[in-house]
Write an enzyme that holds these catalytic residues in place. Structure first.
Site, PDB file in Angstrom:
ATOM      1  N   HIS A  53       0.813  -1.201   0.159  1.00 22.94           N
ATOM      2  CA  HIS A  53       0.035   0.124  -0.081  1.00 22.94           C
ATOM      3  C   HIS A  53       0.605   1.262  -0.171  1.00 22.94           C
ATOM      4  CE1 HIS A  53      -3.023  -2.851   0.976  1.00 22.94           C
ATOM      5  NE2 HIS A  53      -2.473  -3.195   2.251  1.00 22.94           N
ATOM      6  N   SER A  76       1.763  -0.392  -5.397  1.00 21.73           N
ATOM      7  CA  SER A  76       0.896  -0.698  -4.274  1.00 21.73           C
ATOM      8  C   SER A  76       0.276  -2.169  -4.525  1.00 21.73           C
ATOM      9  CB  SER A  76      -0.473   0.494  -4.313  1.00 21.73           C
ATOM     10  OG  SER A  76      -0.995   0.350  -3.134  1.00 21.73           O
ATOM     11  N   SER A  81      -5.697   1.667  -2.144  1.00 24.60           N
ATOM     12  CA  SER A  81      -5.023   2.106  -1.012  1.00 24.60           C
ATOM     13  C   SER A  81      -4.002   3.108  -1.222  1.00 24.60           C
ATOM     14  CB  SER A  81      -4.363   0.933  -0.257  1.00 24.60           C
ATOM     15  OG  SER A  81      -3.223   0.496  -1.299  1.00 24.60           O
ATOM     16  N   ASP A 128       3.282  -7.450   0.438  1.00 22.53           N
ATOM     17  CA  ASP A 128       2.114  -7.439   0.924  1.00 22.53           C
ATOM     18  C   ASP A 128       1.236  -8.142   0.384  1.00 22.53           C
ATOM     19  OD1 ASP A 128       0.021  -6.779   2.607  1.00 22.53           O
ATOM     20  OD2 ASP A 128       0.519  -4.686   2.945  1.00 22.53           O
ATOM     21  N   GLU A 188       4.343  -9.385   4.424  1.00 17.43           N
ATOM     22  CA  GLU A 188       3.779  -8.449   5.463  1.00 17.43           C
ATOM     23  C   GLU A 188       2.563  -8.782   5.958  1.00 17.43           C
ATOM     24  OE1 GLU A 188       4.662  -5.353   6.314  1.00 17.43           O
ATOM     25  OE2 GLU A 188       2.867  -4.170   7.302  1.00 17.43           O
ATOM     26  N   ASN A 213       4.599 -10.915   9.246  1.00 16.70           N
ATOM     27  CA  ASN A 213       3.430 -10.762  10.046  1.00 16.70           C
ATOM     28  C   ASN A 213       3.565 -11.489  11.325  1.00 16.70           C
ATOM     29  OD1 ASN A 213       0.332 -10.451   9.761  1.00 16.70           O
ATOM     30  ND2 ASN A 213       0.337 -12.545  10.361  1.00 16.70           N
ATOM     31  N   LYS A 218       4.370  -7.252  14.940  1.00 18.65           N
ATOM     32  CA  LYS A 218       3.341  -6.782  13.743  1.00 18.65           C
ATOM     33  C   LYS A 218       2.129  -7.281  13.920  1.00 18.65           C
ATOM     34  CE  LYS A 218       1.808  -6.864   9.605  1.00 18.65           C
ATOM     35  NZ  LYS A 218       0.325  -7.100   9.300  1.00 18.65           N
ATOM     36  N   ASP A 222      -0.301  -4.125  14.684  1.00 17.75           N
ATOM     37  CA  ASP A 222      -0.912  -3.744  13.577  1.00 17.75           C
ATOM     38  C   ASP A 222      -2.186  -4.286  13.287  1.00 17.75           C
ATOM     39  OD1 ASP A 222      -1.239  -3.861  10.681  1.00 17.75           O
ATOM     40  OD2 ASP A 222       0.593  -3.675   9.977  1.00 17.75           O
ATOM     41  N   ASN A 223      -2.082  -5.466  13.169  1.00 19.22           N
ATOM     42  CA  ASN A 223      -3.463  -6.137  12.850  1.00 19.22           C
ATOM     43  C   ASN A 223      -4.292  -5.766  13.870  1.00 19.22           C
ATOM     44  OD1 ASN A 223      -1.184  -7.458  11.465  1.00 19.22           O
ATOM     45  ND2 ASN A 223      -2.340  -9.435  11.411  1.00 19.22           N
ATOM     46  N   CYS A 227      -6.052  -1.919  13.253  1.00 14.86           N
ATOM     47  CA  CYS A 227      -7.492  -2.139  12.852  1.00 14.86           C
ATOM     48  C   CYS A 227      -8.435  -1.440  13.673  1.00 14.86           C
ATOM     49  CB  CYS A 227      -7.894  -3.259  12.605  1.00 14.86           C
ATOM     50  SG  CYS A 227      -7.200  -4.041  11.206  1.00 14.86           S
ATOM     51  N   HIS A 332      -7.498  -8.993   3.527  1.00 16.02           N
ATOM     52  CA  HIS A 332      -6.709  -8.662   2.563  1.00 16.02           C
ATOM     53  C   HIS A 332      -7.528  -8.674   1.133  1.00 16.02           C
ATOM     54  CE1 HIS A 332      -2.674  -7.687   0.869  1.00 16.02           C
ATOM     55  NE2 HIS A 332      -3.234  -8.129  -0.184  1.00 16.02           N
ATOM     56  N   HIS A 382      -3.749   2.276   8.645  1.00 17.37           N
ATOM     57  CA  HIS A 382      -3.435   2.479  10.200  1.00 17.37           C
ATOM     58  C   HIS A 382      -2.478   3.758  10.461  1.00 17.37           C
ATOM     59  CE1 HIS A 382      -4.659  -1.486  10.144  1.00 17.37           C
ATOM     60  NE2 HIS A 382      -3.757  -2.335  10.364  1.00 17.37           N
ATOM     61  N   SER A 390       5.542  -2.532  12.492  1.00 20.14           N
ATOM     62  CA  SER A 390       5.687  -3.445  11.259  1.00 20.14           C
ATOM     63  C   SER A 390       6.744  -3.081  10.280  1.00 20.14           C
ATOM     64  CB  SER A 390       4.502  -3.145  10.545  1.00 20.14           C
ATOM     65  OG  SER A 390       3.361  -3.483  11.336  1.00 20.14           O
ATOM     66  N   GLN A 394       9.949  -4.983   8.839  1.00 20.95           N
ATOM     67  CA  GLN A 394      10.169  -5.343   7.501  1.00 20.95           C
ATOM     68  C   GLN A 394      11.792  -4.895   6.964  1.00 20.95           C
ATOM     69  OE1 GLN A 394       9.168  -6.657   4.906  1.00 20.95           O
ATOM     70  NE2 GLN A 394       6.830  -6.553   4.874  1.00 20.95           N
TER      71      GLN A 394
HETATM   72  P1  NAI Z   1      -6.158 -14.549  11.643  1.00 15.96           P
HETATM   73  O1  NAI Z   1      -5.946 -15.848  11.174  1.00 15.96           O
HETATM   74  O2  NAI Z   1      -5.550 -14.237  12.828  1.00 15.96           O
HETATM   75  O3  NAI Z   1      -7.952 -14.536  11.982  1.00 15.96           O
HETATM   76  C1  NAI Z   1      -8.657 -14.838  10.936  1.00 15.96           C
HETATM   77  C2  NAI Z   1      -9.795 -15.366  11.810  1.00 15.96           C
HETATM   78  O4  NAI Z   1     -10.908 -15.607  10.824  1.00 15.96           O
HETATM   79  C3  NAI Z   1      -9.432 -16.724  12.321  1.00 15.96           C
HETATM   80  O5  NAI Z   1      -9.745 -16.693  13.539  1.00 15.96           O
HETATM   81  C4  NAI Z   1     -10.402 -17.803  11.557  1.00 15.96           C
HETATM   82  O6  NAI Z   1     -10.764 -19.021  12.546  1.00 15.96           O
HETATM   83  C5  NAI Z   1     -11.584 -16.849  11.167  1.00 15.96           C
HETATM   84  N1  NAI Z   1     -12.429 -17.430  10.167  1.00 15.96           N
HETATM   85  C6  NAI Z   1     -11.969 -18.111   8.996  1.00 15.96           C
HETATM   86  N2  NAI Z   1     -13.010 -18.507   8.279  1.00 15.96           N
HETATM   87  C7  NAI Z   1     -14.142 -18.026   8.955  1.00 15.96           C
HETATM   88  C8  NAI Z   1     -15.643 -17.914   8.581  1.00 15.96           C
HETATM   89  N3  NAI Z   1     -15.852 -18.695   7.595  1.00 15.96           N
HETATM   90  N4  NAI Z   1     -16.612 -17.392   9.458  1.00 15.96           N
HETATM   91  C9  NAI Z   1     -16.039 -16.709  10.620  1.00 15.96           C
HETATM   92  N5  NAI Z   1     -14.573 -16.752  10.941  1.00 15.96           N
HETATM   93  C10 NAI Z   1     -13.632 -17.382  10.021  1.00 15.96           C
HETATM   94  O7  NAI Z   1      -5.832 -13.323  10.447  1.00 15.96           O
HETATM   95  P2  NAI Z   1      -5.561 -11.651  10.910  1.00 15.96           P
HETATM   96  O8  NAI Z   1      -4.391 -11.788  11.323  1.00 15.96           O
HETATM   97  O9  NAI Z   1      -6.571 -11.503  11.570  1.00 15.96           O
HETATM   98  O10 NAI Z   1      -5.848 -11.266   9.266  1.00 15.96           O
HETATM   99  C11 NAI Z   1      -7.185 -11.530   8.738  1.00 15.96           C
HETATM  100  C12 NAI Z   1      -7.168 -10.886   7.495  1.00 15.96           C
HETATM  101  O11 NAI Z   1      -6.742  -9.404   7.454  1.00 15.96           O
HETATM  102  C13 NAI Z   1      -6.064 -11.358   6.446  1.00 15.96           C
HETATM  103  O12 NAI Z   1      -6.339 -11.394   5.153  1.00 15.96           O
HETATM  104  C14 NAI Z   1      -4.813 -10.335   6.419  1.00 15.96           C
HETATM  105  O13 NAI Z   1      -3.822 -10.419   5.348  1.00 15.96           O
HETATM  106  C15 NAI Z   1      -5.728  -9.120   6.557  1.00 15.96           C
HETATM  107  N6  NAI Z   1      -5.017  -7.978   7.487  1.00 15.96           N
HETATM  108  C16 NAI Z   1      -5.705  -6.746   6.975  1.00 15.96           C
HETATM  109  C17 NAI Z   1      -5.188  -5.695   7.433  1.00 15.96           C
HETATM  110  C18 NAI Z   1      -5.730  -4.165   7.316  1.00 15.96           C
HETATM  111  O14 NAI Z   1      -5.166  -3.102   7.586  1.00 15.96           O
HETATM  112  N7  NAI Z   1      -6.903  -4.168   6.485  1.00 15.96           N
HETATM  113  C19 NAI Z   1      -3.917  -5.708   8.506  1.00 15.96           C
HETATM  114  C20 NAI Z   1      -3.508  -6.843   8.598  1.00 15.96           C
HETATM  115  C21 NAI Z   1      -4.159  -8.020   8.002  1.00 15.96           C
END
Ligand code: NAI
Length: 461
Positions: A53, A76, A81, A128, A188, A213, A218, A222-223, A227, A332, A382, A390, A394
């Site tokens: 991003h 990006s 983003s 990322d 990332e 990650n 991180k 960050d996550n 958020c 993501h 963020h 984070s 990196q």
């Molecule tokens: P995580 O693996 O810690 O959490 C995902 C959760 O979703 C898990 O607990 C899992 O059991 C649950 N899950 C999976 N399928 C499901 C379903 N059908 N119904 C309900 N729950 C379900 O992953 P994390 O770190 O929380 O990341 C989640 C996503 O967010 C990833 O795609 C990551 O790349 C992205 N991300 C986005 C950020 C942003 O700024 N927008 C920052 C960091 C990560």
């Protein structure tokens, strides 16, 4: 020579620079690395392709990599983003960058391709979500005559294939040569890391990778805390809706889900959570959230997906929602919400990254960022401070892979705990936190040294 960048408006550079100056005051980890390594230049000779991003915070990361000696080219990793003033500031500093907020998918893959075009070719990837790694690996597979389908984000399949074909025609053998020159990738995010472990499992990872990650500093910051601030920011900027009193459903209670639920709760919403993992479901319940099935909660006002999984909010769910329900994703990729299934419905664009969609019942739905991560599409991602943690990881990962990559196998690694603790330590001053020093006796009583690491590998924070 033509300018080696594609940005929306280069005259935004001065504004970008002013915000960068502010960001630097909030990114102590990156600034400390500049002070520690600026003279030594451990990244001299590194030619880093960045796919992440293109925000103000990322601009500070890019300038840190350059201060440490690297050559950098940047795209990006998401079509919505980019902060155009940040991209302009980077371009004005003669760093090649290819990113415009609202670029098309075709442009997205073309810009990624451009970020690889170092005269001598790249030797490092900073990814990322894994698109830069995916591009090289799929292209090399295509050059070897192998099938390159399916790709993870299937709706982009045709666009990716067309871009790969274009590059193969322009420069035969380029993908294989580039893949073989890459010394390593630092990744990332959760989704990109998932892809890397899949590659490792299938014996298809052609270079070492560092999973940034899963540094504690991180994903647990960050996550989560990122958020916590940026989710509601995105919903507010998009809709100006009153959050207090509304019912919000957060799908997924991993790190991003925990931050997202806390964000909505902090804004006064009544939050429900859906989960597939019993541990995370129990955490949600004990944090005070009702854990429900999505089907039972379709009368809510706001729906947010955070799972990194696909098909979470499906057409049958959207059809049951109340009039003017707000639907968005902070995971993501955009396949968490079945946006493709809405294509035949009536769309009214309200403003950039906000659409109103009419369902067959006549009920309308507000969709944020077309289902792409809304905290970056509708807001600015963020805050700098958490991104400093984070991005400090990196930079440390890039140094490690560039200097010692030959000592690693083609597997996925996590940075050692002493570096994780160092990243945290670099951020304490800015929040006025004072660290208690263990006595030798205390340290030995709990089996550590007074300098750390302070926890065993199996500790979960
Ligand atoms: P995580 O693996 O810690 O959490 C995902 C959760 O979703 C898990 O607990 C899992 O059991 C649950 N899950 C999976 N399928 C499901 C379903 N059908 N119904 C309900 N729950 C379900 O992953 P994390 O770190 O929380 O990341 C989640 C996503 O967010 C990833 O795609 C990551 O790349 C992205 N991300 C986005 C950020 C942003 O700024 N927008 C920052 C960091 C990560």
């Amino acid at each position: 020579m033509a300018a080696d960048y594609i940005v929306k408006d280069i005259s935004l550079a001065a504004f970008g620079r002013k915000e960068l100056d502010i960001a630097e005051t909030e990114m102590p980890g990156l600034m400390a690395l500049r002070a520690e390594y600026g003279e030594e230049k451990p990244l001299k000779g590194a030619r880093i392709v960045g796919s992440l991003h293109m925000t103000i915070q990322t601009a500070c990361l890019i300038e840190t990599l350059v201060a440490l000696g690297a050559d950098v080219r940047w795209a990006s990793c998401n079509i919505f983003s980019t902060q155009d003033h940040a991209a302009a500031a980077i371009a004005a500093g003669d760093i090649p960058v290819f990113a415009i907020k609202g670029q098309s998918l075709e442009e997205h893959w073309d810009y990624l391709d451009k970020s690889f075009m170092f005269p001598e070719g790249p030797n490092m990837i900073l990814d990322d979500g894994g698109d830069a790694t995916l591009y090289v690996l799929l292209g090399a597979r295509a050059e070897a005559g192998e099938d390159i389908i399916p790709v993870p984000q299937s709706e982009e399949e045709e666009v990716i294939k067309a871009q790969i074909k274009k590059r193969m025609e322009a420069s035969p053998g380029w993908f294989t040569k580039t893949r073989d020159a890459i010394m390593g990738v630092s990744e990332e995010t959760t989704t990109g890391v998932h892809r890397l472990y899949e590659l490792q499992k299938n014996g298809q990872l052609p270079f070492p990778a560092i999973n940034v990650n899963d540094s504690v500093t991180k994903s647990k910051f960050d996550n989560k805390y990122g958020c916590k601030e940026s989710l509601v920011d995105g919903i507010r900027r998009a809709t100006d809706t009153m959050m207090a009193g509304k019912v919000a459903v957060v799908c997924g209670y991993g790190d991003v889900g925990k931050g997202s639920a806390a964000s909505l709760q902090g804004a006064g919403a009544r939050v429900k959570v859906t989960e597939a993992d019993p541990i995370c479901a129990l955490q949600a319940a004990m944090d005070g959230f009702e854990v429900v099935l999505l089907e039972e909660a379709l009368d809510a006002d706001i729906f947010i997906t955070t799972t990194g999984n696909k098909d979470i909010i499906r057409i049958e769910h959207m059809r049951e929602m109340k009039d003017m329900a707000i639907v968005g994703n902070i995971g993501h990729f955009d396949n968490e919400i079945q946006v493709a299934s809405l294509k035949n419905h009536k769309w009214t664009n309200i403003k950039e990254q906000v659409d109103m969609i009419e369902m067959p019942s006549g009920n309308r739905m507000i969709l944020l960022s077309e289902g792409r991560l809304l905290n970056l599409g509708n807001a600015t991602g963020h805050p700098s401070f958490v991104m400093s943690a984070s991005f400090t990881n990196q930079v440390l990962a890039q140094i490690e892979l560039f200097q010692r990559g030959d000592q690693y196998k083609n597997e996925v690694y996590i940075l050692p705990k002493h570096l994780d603790e160092k990243v945290a330590a670099l951020h304490l001053d800015r929040v006025g936190a004072k660290l208690t020093k263990l006595t030798t006796e205390q340290a030995s009583y709990i089996g550590v040294t007074p300098e750390g690491p302070f926890k065993p590998e199996h500790y979960r924070y």
